[in-house]
Design a protein around this motif. Structure first.
Motif, mmCIF file in Angstrom:
data_model
loop_
_atom_site.group_PDB
_atom_site.id
_atom_site.type_symbol
_atom_site.label_atom_id
_atom_site.label_comp_id
_atom_site.label_asym_id
_atom_site.label_seq_id
_atom_site.Cartn_x
_atom_site.Cartn_y
_atom_site.Cartn_z
ATOM 1 N N UNK A 20 8.602 -2.504 -9.294
ATOM 2 C CA UNK A 20 8.707 -2.347 -7.841
ATOM 3 C C UNK A 20 7.838 -3.355 -7.108
ATOM 4 N N UNK A 21 6.616 -3.554 -7.606
ATOM 5 C CA UNK A 21 5.704 -4.502 -6.964
ATOM 6 C C UNK A 21 6.216 -5.935 -7.071
ATOM 7 N N UNK A 22 6.813 -6.261 -8.224
ATOM 8 C CA UNK A 22 7.387 -7.606 -8.378
ATOM 9 C C UNK A 22 8.537 -7.811 -7.394
ATOM 10 N N UNK A 23 9.409 -6.811 -7.267
ATOM 11 C CA UNK A 23 10.534 -6.915 -6.336
ATOM 12 C C UNK A 23 10.036 -7.113 -4.913
ATOM 13 N N UNK A 24 9.022 -6.361 -4.537
ATOM 14 C CA UNK A 24 8.470 -6.465 -3.189
ATOM 15 C C UNK A 24 7.877 -7.853 -2.941
ATOM 16 N N UNK A 25 7.115 -8.355 -3.905
ATOM 17 C CA UNK A 25 6.508 -9.685 -3.764
ATOM 18 C C UNK A 25 7.573 -10.777 -3.748
ATOM 19 N N UNK A 26 8.585 -10.636 -4.601
ATOM 20 C CA UNK A 26 9.659 -11.629 -4.629
ATOM 21 C C UNK A 26 10.348 -11.723 -3.265
ATOM 22 N N UNK A 27 10.561 -10.585 -2.636
ATOM 23 C CA UNK A 27 11.259 -10.580 -1.354
ATOM 24 C C UNK A 27 10.373 -11.053 -0.207
ATOM 25 N N UNK A 28 9.190 -10.480 -0.101
ATOM 26 C CA UNK A 28 8.367 -10.693 1.092
ATOM 27 C C UNK A 28 7.440 -11.904 1.003
ATOM 28 N N UNK A 29 7.014 -12.232 -0.216
ATOM 29 C CA UNK A 29 6.055 -13.331 -0.388
ATOM 30 C C UNK A 29 6.741 -14.589 -0.920
ATOM 31 N N UNK A 30 7.532 -14.416 -1.978
ATOM 32 C CA UNK A 30 8.166 -15.571 -2.613
ATOM 33 C C UNK A 30 9.494 -15.966 -1.973
ATOM 34 N N UNK A 31 9.995 -15.119 -1.080
ATOM 35 C CA UNK A 31 11.197 -15.419 -0.280
ATOM 36 C C UNK A 31 12.392 -15.823 -1.135
ATOM 37 N N UNK A 32 12.619 -15.065 -2.224
ATOM 38 C CA UNK A 32 13.742 -15.435 -3.094
ATOM 39 C C UNK A 32 15.089 -15.232 -2.406
ATOM 40 N N UNK A 53 14.988 -15.552 4.496
ATOM 41 C CA UNK A 53 14.512 -14.640 5.544
ATOM 42 C C UNK A 53 15.062 -13.226 5.373
ATOM 43 N N UNK A 54 16.107 -13.047 4.557
ATOM 44 C CA UNK A 54 16.699 -11.722 4.363
ATOM 45 C C UNK A 54 15.701 -10.721 3.799
ATOM 46 N N UNK A 55 14.688 -11.203 3.057
ATOM 47 C CA UNK A 55 13.725 -10.309 2.442
ATOM 48 C C UNK A 55 12.384 -10.242 3.145
ATOM 49 N N UNK A 56 12.273 -10.850 4.312
ATOM 50 C CA UNK A 56 11.005 -10.804 5.029
ATOM 51 C C UNK A 56 10.731 -9.442 5.647
ATOM 52 N N UNK A 57 11.790 -8.652 5.806
ATOM 53 C CA UNK A 57 11.661 -7.235 6.139
ATOM 54 C C UNK A 57 12.285 -6.447 4.999
ATOM 55 N N UNK A 58 11.693 -5.306 4.668
ATOM 56 C CA UNK A 58 12.201 -4.517 3.548
ATOM 57 C C UNK A 58 12.270 -3.039 3.904
ATOM 58 N N UNK A 59 13.100 -2.325 3.134
ATOM 59 C CA UNK A 59 13.115 -0.864 3.124
ATOM 60 C C UNK A 59 12.607 -0.402 1.769
ATOM 61 N N UNK A 60 11.718 0.561 1.771
ATOM 62 C CA UNK A 60 11.309 1.231 0.538
ATOM 63 C C UNK A 60 11.867 2.643 0.628
ATOM 64 N N UNK A 113 0.822 -1.202 0.000
ATOM 65 C CA UNK A 113 0.000 0.000 0.000
ATOM 66 C C UNK A 113 0.865 1.266 0.000
ATOM 67 N N UNK A 114 1.919 1.253 0.790
ATOM 68 C CA UNK A 114 2.826 2.402 0.836
ATOM 69 C C UNK A 114 3.511 2.596 -0.513
ATOM 70 N N UNK A 115 3.951 1.492 -1.103
ATOM 71 C CA UNK A 115 4.662 1.545 -2.373
ATOM 72 C C UNK A 115 3.815 2.212 -3.450
#
Length: 428
Positions: A162-174, A177-184, A131-133
């Motif tokens: 941007x949305x793909x990158x966010x989903x890849x990190x937080x949802x798809x866990x590519x 655990x490094x991507x379960x928290x993110x900075x925008x 939502x923030x993104x």
């Protein structure tokens, strides 16, 4: 003195090479090392992140000083483990190294102590982040909080990207655990540079600064890599800029970590964007950079062992550091298929033809029946020192042409913009 260097890349080859120049160093061990480090010291078949095995080796072999080259060991707390056993080590504590292992930790530290950086928000919940993104302007930067082998930062030009990158990190866990928290984060513009300083608590002494090139192809085209070359000093660096970075960014960060009860001891790498509003921090690394180390150490005229030993003992104050006014340029030779699927096992020819005053630091190599063969994506980095960038760059390209292996690739434009007194923006 016996020294153990931890890691296997070009950075560790350069560290071992410089340490071997000290009259105080009698033996050098490198764990696990590569074919180049084996020419300087003794390689040890222990993985860089196997902290307990490294500890046992250091105790058994009476190692006087261990140097944490690899982030794998540093962020696993090797400094804490060694110090608890009474062993000297040049590396920051696990708590202090969080300045690299957690981008959110680093950002919160900078916000608290008013250190200039990009505006950002951190998230640990995907829907809130999404939502923030959607409310942000483009381009925008999405960063995985943890370590992701240099691949956890996406500069998105479109909202879909941007949305793909966010989903890849937080949802798809590519990135696990490094991507379960993110900075925008807002996207900064301007030339990039890295500033390196030795730190022992409140004591901060600059080494030098450098620029590196991340994209695989000339003119900054193609995918990001671990670095295809670097040069020092940046063409745009001035005494005023160095003074500002030291006094407004690096010194305050060191003092902030002391205040936060995790004093820093080691090499602090500060990645910067020189924006129209002044220098701003992109990231910190709790170690020497790669490939920047390979162009910085040839310019260091002081005894590297003395520096490391003083910091490891907490006695860095008044340690003299002398850096040449010369320039140095380094160009990486990469394997075919790098960075996605590098080919291995190719015979390397021509290293022995390189001029005596040009360094060839090994990264992804091994020795097979007395011959060097490729064993990684970044295979070699050829580095030359000169009275200026033009002389150093000319010397590098004259010599790198003497080396070959099947599928070898290197950029032809490292330090080209500096040579022409124009600095490429966003070369990283």
């Amino acid at each position: 003195m016996k020294v153990l260097v931890i890691g296997s890349g070009g950075r560790e080859h350069a560290l071992a090479w410089k340490l071997a120049q000290s009259g105080k160093v009698t033996e050098i061990f490198i764990a696990p090392g590569n074919a180049g480090t084996a020419q300087i010291g003794q390689n040890v078949d222990i993985a860089a992140d196997d902290v307990l095995a490294l500890l046992e080796f250091a105790k058994t072999n009476n190692i006087d000083l261990t140097v944490g080259g690899s982030e794998a060991a540093i962020t696993r707390g090797i400094a804490d483990t060694f110090k608890q056993q009474g062993l000297l080590i040049f590396a920051p504590s696990k708590a202090a190294s969080e300045i690299e292992s957690s981008k959110i930790f680093a950002k919160n530290l900078m916000k608290k102590y008013d250190i200039p950086c990009a505006k950002s928000q951190s998230f640990d919940e995907y829907q809130r982040a999404k939502a923030y993104l959607q409310e942000q302007s483009l381009p925008i930067v999405v960063k995985a909080d943890g370590l992701a082998a240099g691949k956890g930062v996406v500069v998105a030009q479109t909202m879909a990207e941007a949305q793909k990158a966010l989903a890849d990190m937080m949802v798809n866990s590519i990135f696990g655990t490094a991507g379960h928290k993110v900075l925008i984060e807002e996207c900064l513009s301007g030339p990039e540079m890295s500033f390196f300083a030795f730190v022992d608590g409140n004591q901060v002494v600059p080494l030098a600064s450098a620029c590196d090139y991340k994209r695989i192809f000339d003119n900054n085209q193609g995918p990001n890599t671990g670095g295809m070359g670097s040069y020092s000093p940046p063409i745009f660096i001035t005494e005023e800029l160095k003074d500002y970075i030291l006094k407004q960014i690096v010194q305050p960060v060191a003092e902030a970590l002391v205040n936060e009860k995790c004093p820093y001891q080691g090499m602090l790498y500060t990645g910067l964007m020189i924006t129209p509003d002044g220098p701003k921090v992109l990231e910190f690394n709790a170690r020497f950079g790669d490939p920047e180390t390979q162009v910085l150490l040839p310019l260091l005229d002081s005894d590297l062992f003395d520096i490391f030993y003083a910091i490891a003992r907490g006695m860095f104050k008044d340690t003299a550091i002398t850096v040449s006014d010369d320039a140095c340029v380094g160009v990486v030779m990469a394997a075919k298929g790098y960075p996605s699927n590098p080919q291995k096992g190719q015979i390397i020819h021509g290293i022995e033809e390189v001029d005596y005053d040009v360094n060839v630091f090994h990264a992804g190599t091994k020795n097979c029946s007395g011959r060097f063969i490729t064993n990684g994506g970044r295979v070699l980095i050829v580095c030359a020192r000169g009275r200026n960038l033009e002389e150093a760059r000319t010397k590098v390209y004259e010599n790198i042409a003497k080396i070959s292996f099947d599928g070898a690739h290197y950029r032809k434009d490292i330090a080209f913009f500096a040579n022409n007194k124009k600095e490429n923006e966003n070369n990283g």
